[in-house]
Design a protein around this motif. Structure first.
Motif, PDB file in Angstrom:
ATOM      1  N   UNK A 150       0.827  -1.207   0.000  1.00 23.71           N
ATOM      2  CA  UNK A 150       0.000   0.000   0.000  1.00 23.71           C
ATOM      3  C   UNK A 150       0.862   1.259   0.000  1.00 23.71           C
ATOM      4  N   UNK A 151       0.455   2.245  -0.823  1.00 25.20           N
ATOM      5  CA  UNK A 151       1.219   3.489  -0.993  1.00 25.20           C
ATOM      6  C   UNK A 151       2.640   3.155  -1.422  1.00 25.20           C
ATOM      7  N   UNK A 152       2.759   2.283  -2.432  1.00 23.22           N
ATOM      8  CA  UNK A 152       4.037   1.640  -2.724  1.00 23.22           C
ATOM      9  C   UNK A 152       4.610   1.955  -4.102  1.00 23.22           C
ATOM     10  N   UNK A 153       4.269   3.095  -4.686  1.00 25.58           N
ATOM     11  CA  UNK A 153       4.889   3.465  -5.958  1.00 25.58           C
ATOM     12  C   UNK A 153       6.089   4.380  -5.758  1.00 25.58           C
ATOM     13  N   UNK A 154       6.484   4.578  -4.496  1.00 19.93           N
ATOM     14  CA  UNK A 154       7.686   5.335  -4.184  1.00 19.93           C
ATOM     15  C   UNK A 154       8.907   4.434  -4.213  1.00 19.93           C
TER      16      UNK A 154
ATOM     17  N   UNK B 172       3.460   4.138   4.014  1.00 19.94           N
ATOM     18  CA  UNK B 172       3.331   5.552   4.372  1.00 19.94           C
ATOM     19  C   UNK B 172       2.708   5.671   5.757  1.00 19.94           C
ATOM     20  N   UNK B 173       3.170   6.612   6.579  1.00 24.00           N
ATOM     21  CA  UNK B 173       2.604   6.773   7.924  1.00 24.00           C
ATOM     22  C   UNK B 173       1.341   7.632   7.901  1.00 24.00           C
ATOM     23  N   UNK B 174       0.331   7.142   7.212  1.00 23.15           N
ATOM     24  CA  UNK B 174      -0.957   7.827   7.132  1.00 23.15           C
ATOM     25  C   UNK B 174      -2.014   6.913   7.747  1.00 23.15           C
ATOM     26  N   UNK B 175      -2.759   7.450   8.701  1.00 24.78           N
ATOM     27  CA  UNK B 175      -3.733   6.660   9.459  1.00 24.78           C
ATOM     28  C   UNK B 175      -4.693   5.913   8.544  1.00 24.78           C
ATOM     29  N   UNK B 176      -5.228   6.595   7.555  1.00 24.02           N
ATOM     30  CA  UNK B 176      -6.205   5.998   6.661  1.00 24.02           C
ATOM     31  C   UNK B 176      -5.635   4.784   5.930  1.00 24.02           C
ATOM     32  N   UNK B 177      -4.387   4.891   5.497  1.00 22.41           N
ATOM     33  CA  UNK B 177      -3.766   3.799   4.754  1.00 22.41           C
ATOM     34  C   UNK B 177      -3.481   2.617   5.683  1.00 22.41           C
ATOM     35  N   UNK B 178      -3.013   2.911   6.888  1.00 24.63           N
ATOM     36  CA  UNK B 178      -2.786   1.838   7.856  1.00 24.63           C
ATOM     37  C   UNK B 178      -4.084   1.086   8.147  1.00 24.63           C
ATOM     38  N   UNK B 179      -5.179   1.821   8.270  1.00 23.86           N
ATOM     39  CA  UNK B 179      -6.466   1.190   8.544  1.00 23.86           C
ATOM     40  C   UNK B 179      -6.965   0.389   7.339  1.00 23.86           C
TER      41      UNK B 179
ATOM     42  N   UNK C 222       2.584  -5.535   7.975  1.00 26.97           N
ATOM     43  CA  UNK C 222       3.832  -4.900   8.386  1.00 26.97           C
ATOM     44  C   UNK C 222       3.698  -3.400   8.168  1.00 26.97           C
ATOM     45  N   UNK C 223       3.674  -2.643   9.290  1.00 27.66           N
ATOM     46  CA  UNK C 223       3.665  -1.181   9.193  1.00 27.66           C
ATOM     47  C   UNK C 223       5.108  -0.752   8.980  1.00 27.66           C
ATOM     48  N   UNK C 224       5.493  -0.656   7.696  1.00 29.14           N
ATOM     49  CA  UNK C 224       6.880  -0.445   7.297  1.00 29.14           C
ATOM     50  C   UNK C 224       7.310   1.014   7.426  1.00 29.14           C
ATOM     51  N   UNK C 225       6.363   1.925   7.270  1.00 26.86           N
ATOM     52  CA  UNK C 225       6.682   3.358   7.276  1.00 26.86           C
ATOM     53  C   UNK C 225       6.937   3.850   8.695  1.00 26.86           C
ATOM     54  N   UNK C 226       8.000   4.621   8.875  1.00 28.28           N
ATOM     55  CA  UNK C 226       8.317   5.140  10.200  1.00 28.28           C
ATOM     56  C   UNK C 226       7.753   6.536  10.408  1.00 28.28           C
ATOM     57  N   UNK C 227       6.820   6.714  11.348  1.00 27.82           N
ATOM     58  CA  UNK C 227       6.270   8.048  11.610  1.00 27.82           C
ATOM     59  C   UNK C 227       7.222   8.893  12.458  1.00 27.82           C
ATOM     60  N   UNK C 228       7.091  10.198  12.370  1.00 27.76           N
ATOM     61  CA  UNK C 228       7.863  11.096  13.240  1.00 27.76           C
ATOM     62  C   UNK C 228       7.078  11.465  14.492  1.00 27.76           C
ATOM     63  N   UNK C 229       5.768  11.258  14.468  1.00 31.91           N
ATOM     64  CA  UNK C 229       4.909  11.573  15.604  1.00 31.91           C
ATOM     65  C   UNK C 229       4.888  10.391  16.567  1.00 31.91           C
TER      66      UNK C 229
ATOM     67  N   UNK D  35       1.525   8.646  17.026  1.00 32.51           N
ATOM     68  CA  UNK D  35       0.807   8.193  15.832  1.00 32.51           C
ATOM     69  C   UNK D  35       0.096   6.864  16.110  1.00 32.51           C
ATOM     70  N   UNK D  36      -1.146   6.768  15.689  1.00 35.21           N
ATOM     71  CA  UNK D  36      -1.899   5.541  15.890  1.00 35.21           C
ATOM     72  C   UNK D  36      -2.987   5.390  14.845  1.00 35.21           C
ATOM     73  N   UNK D  37      -3.584   4.211  14.807  1.00 33.00           N
ATOM     74  CA  UNK D  37      -4.678   3.919  13.887  1.00 33.00           C
ATOM     75  C   UNK D  37      -5.540   2.832  14.506  1.00 33.00           C
ATOM     76  N   UNK D  38      -6.788   2.750  14.058  1.00 31.37           N
ATOM     77  CA  UNK D  38      -7.696   1.734  14.580  1.00 31.37           C
ATOM     78  C   UNK D  38      -7.446   0.396  13.880  1.00 31.37           C
ATOM     79  N   UNK D  39      -7.634  -0.671  14.638  1.00 27.08           N
ATOM     80  CA  UNK D  39      -7.551  -1.997  14.044  1.00 27.08           C
ATOM     81  C   UNK D  39      -8.696  -2.850  14.583  1.00 27.08           C
ATOM     82  N   UNK D  40      -9.069  -3.853  13.824  1.00 25.00           N
ATOM     83  CA  UNK D  40     -10.204  -4.704  14.158  1.00 25.00           C
ATOM     84  C   UNK D  40      -9.742  -5.821  15.088  1.00 25.00           C
ATOM     85  N   UNK D  41     -10.037  -5.684  16.379  1.00 25.88           N
ATOM     86  CA  UNK D  41      -9.605  -6.684  17.350  1.00 25.88           C
ATOM     87  C   UNK D  41     -10.450  -7.950  17.295  1.00 25.88           C
TER      88      UNK D  41
END
Length: 419
Positions: free
Chosen positions: A182-186, A266-273, A286-293, A296-302
């Motif tokens: 995801x967000x992987x054309x970089x 990418x460290x974007x909440x929407x993309x992580x979700x 795998x949350x590969x992108x390293x955030x600076x915040x 930083x967090x995102x919701x996940x389906x427990x």
């Protein structure tokens, strides 16, 4: 020995300076740096300064050399290391040292050891850890890019899967499975596509998303569906811009079973979700992108974590084994790390490049430390070549190579560029 280097003094304070290196000890090595590729981690280091976990608190008094994806030549070898390393040979480097629990690494922590310099002193612990490597490859840039490729390789190896009733974790991606990048054309995403298509463990379905049409077009030009099919992989590029329900669209590509392996670049909440929502049973994100915040967090389906055995992890960097794998695959022409590179520059371009990195389009910025050259996009070589013969020659070379940087281009730059 004098060196020119780009040094960090405090947040957003980079300076290109010339200074004297100390004499090496019997357990150190003096090297000439030839190439260094700029990493987004360096930008994060520079904007944080001493707030960064790897940066010493006295950086304002003892500035550090930035850059950690570098390669070059061995100039002088300490007496105790002469049986392992020879003067005149090339070297590659694994910067993730992890020395006795310390987070110190080149490019973040050392006064005399970093990639954006003409010469360096390699400290004893690097050899002690086996992180300084003799390198036999043709080019310097491929050794520089072995480090970011090792991060990708490490992430693929670190992915894991389970079976109900068993406590064993099966390491690595699912062979013949379904993978989403995801967000992987970089740059890192392109490296991941290359590795997914050409490593010895491949998915059957590889879906790559982004919202940048130009980046997707470039990725599609480099990695065609026909080439992927020859590798036994169905490759699908998806521009998620304007798609109302991205997870539903992506899951439909799997027959609504979901993905076995998902990597978020990418460290974007929407993309992580989105990544969490497209996992199949026992899917690994795998949350590969390293955030600076740090918050930083995102919701996940427990519910899916409990009943579907989905799991989330993150990796940062690779180990020496991953780097050696990258070098081997590159030397055997199985992967081509040059797919990540879109800009070339000299040491004089480093400070401005790093400080503005998030705002410079394209992929990896490759620096050659012994030349003066403004940061230039490879696809701008031809235009600059109308008035500057050197750029015209580079344009001619890369145009024969799918517009990618290559050994011939590096050789021309190192031999014929005006210093």
């Amino acid at each position: 020995m004098k060196t020119k280097a780009v040094r960090l003094y405090k947040e957003n304070d980079l300076r290109l300076e010339e200074f004297e290196l100390p004499e090496i000890t019997d357990e150190e090595i003096l090297v000439e740096v030839i190439s260094d590729s700029v990493c987004m981690s360096t930008y994060k280091t520079v904007i944080l300064g001493k707030k960064h976990k790897r940066v010493p608190q006295d950086v304002d008094v003892h500035p550090i050399i930035i850059g950690h994806e570098f390669s070059g030549n061995i100039v002088q070898v300490g007496a105790k290391l002469k049986d392992q390393f020879k003067e005149g040979n090339k070297f590659a480097l694994q910067p993730a040292l992890n020395y006795k629990g310390s987070m110190w690494s080149p490019g973040y922590s050392y006064q005399y050891f970093g990639g954006d310099a003409t010469y360096n002193v390699i400290p004893r612990e690097v050899m002690e850890l086996g992180c300084f490597l003799n390198y036999q490859g043709e080019t310097y840039y491929e050794a520089s890019l072995a480090e970011p490729m090792s991060c990708i390789i490490g992430a693929f190896h670190a992915s894991y899967h389970t079976s109900m009733g068993s406590y064993e974790h099966r390491m690595g991606i699912v062979e013949g499975g379904k993978m989403a990048l995801l967000a992987a054309a970089g740059p890192m995403g392109l490296g991941a596509i290359d590795y997914a298509l050409h490593s010895d463990r491949r998915p059957a379905l590889l879906v790559v998303t982004d919202v940048d049409a130009e980046k997707i077009a470039r990725a599609d030009m480099i990695f065609t569906a026909e080439e992927a099919k020859e590798c036994g992989v169905e490759l699908v590029f998806v521009n998620t811009q304007g798609i109302e329900d991205v997870p539903a669209h992506l899951r439909a590509l799997t027959g609504n079973t979901g993905f076995d392996d998902v990597f978020v670049f990418t460290p974007i909440k929407q993309v992580a979700e989105q990544g969490d929502k497209i996992l199949g049973r026992d899917g690994c994100l795998n949350f590969f992108a390293g955030p600076t915040d740090p918050s930083f967090g995102a919701e996940m389906n427990l519910y899916n974590v409990h009943y579907g055995s989905t799991h989330v992890m993150g990796t940062t960097g690779g180990n020496t084994s991953d780097l050696l794998e990258s070098l081997k695959l590159t030397e055997e022409k199985i992967i081509n790390p040059a797919v990540m590179v879109t800009h070339i520059g000299g040491l004089d371009a480093v400070a401005e490049t790093v400080l503005n990195l998030p705002h410079i389009p394209g992929g990896k910025k490759l620096i050659y430390t012994h030349i003066a050259m403004e940061l230039t996009a490879i696809d701008e070589f031809a235009e600059k070549g109308l008035t500057q013969p050197h750029f015209a020659r580079l344009a001619e070379i890369v145009q024969r190579n799918k517009g990618l940087w290559c050994a011939e281009a590096e050789s021309y730059l190192l031999k014929d560029w005006e210093v």
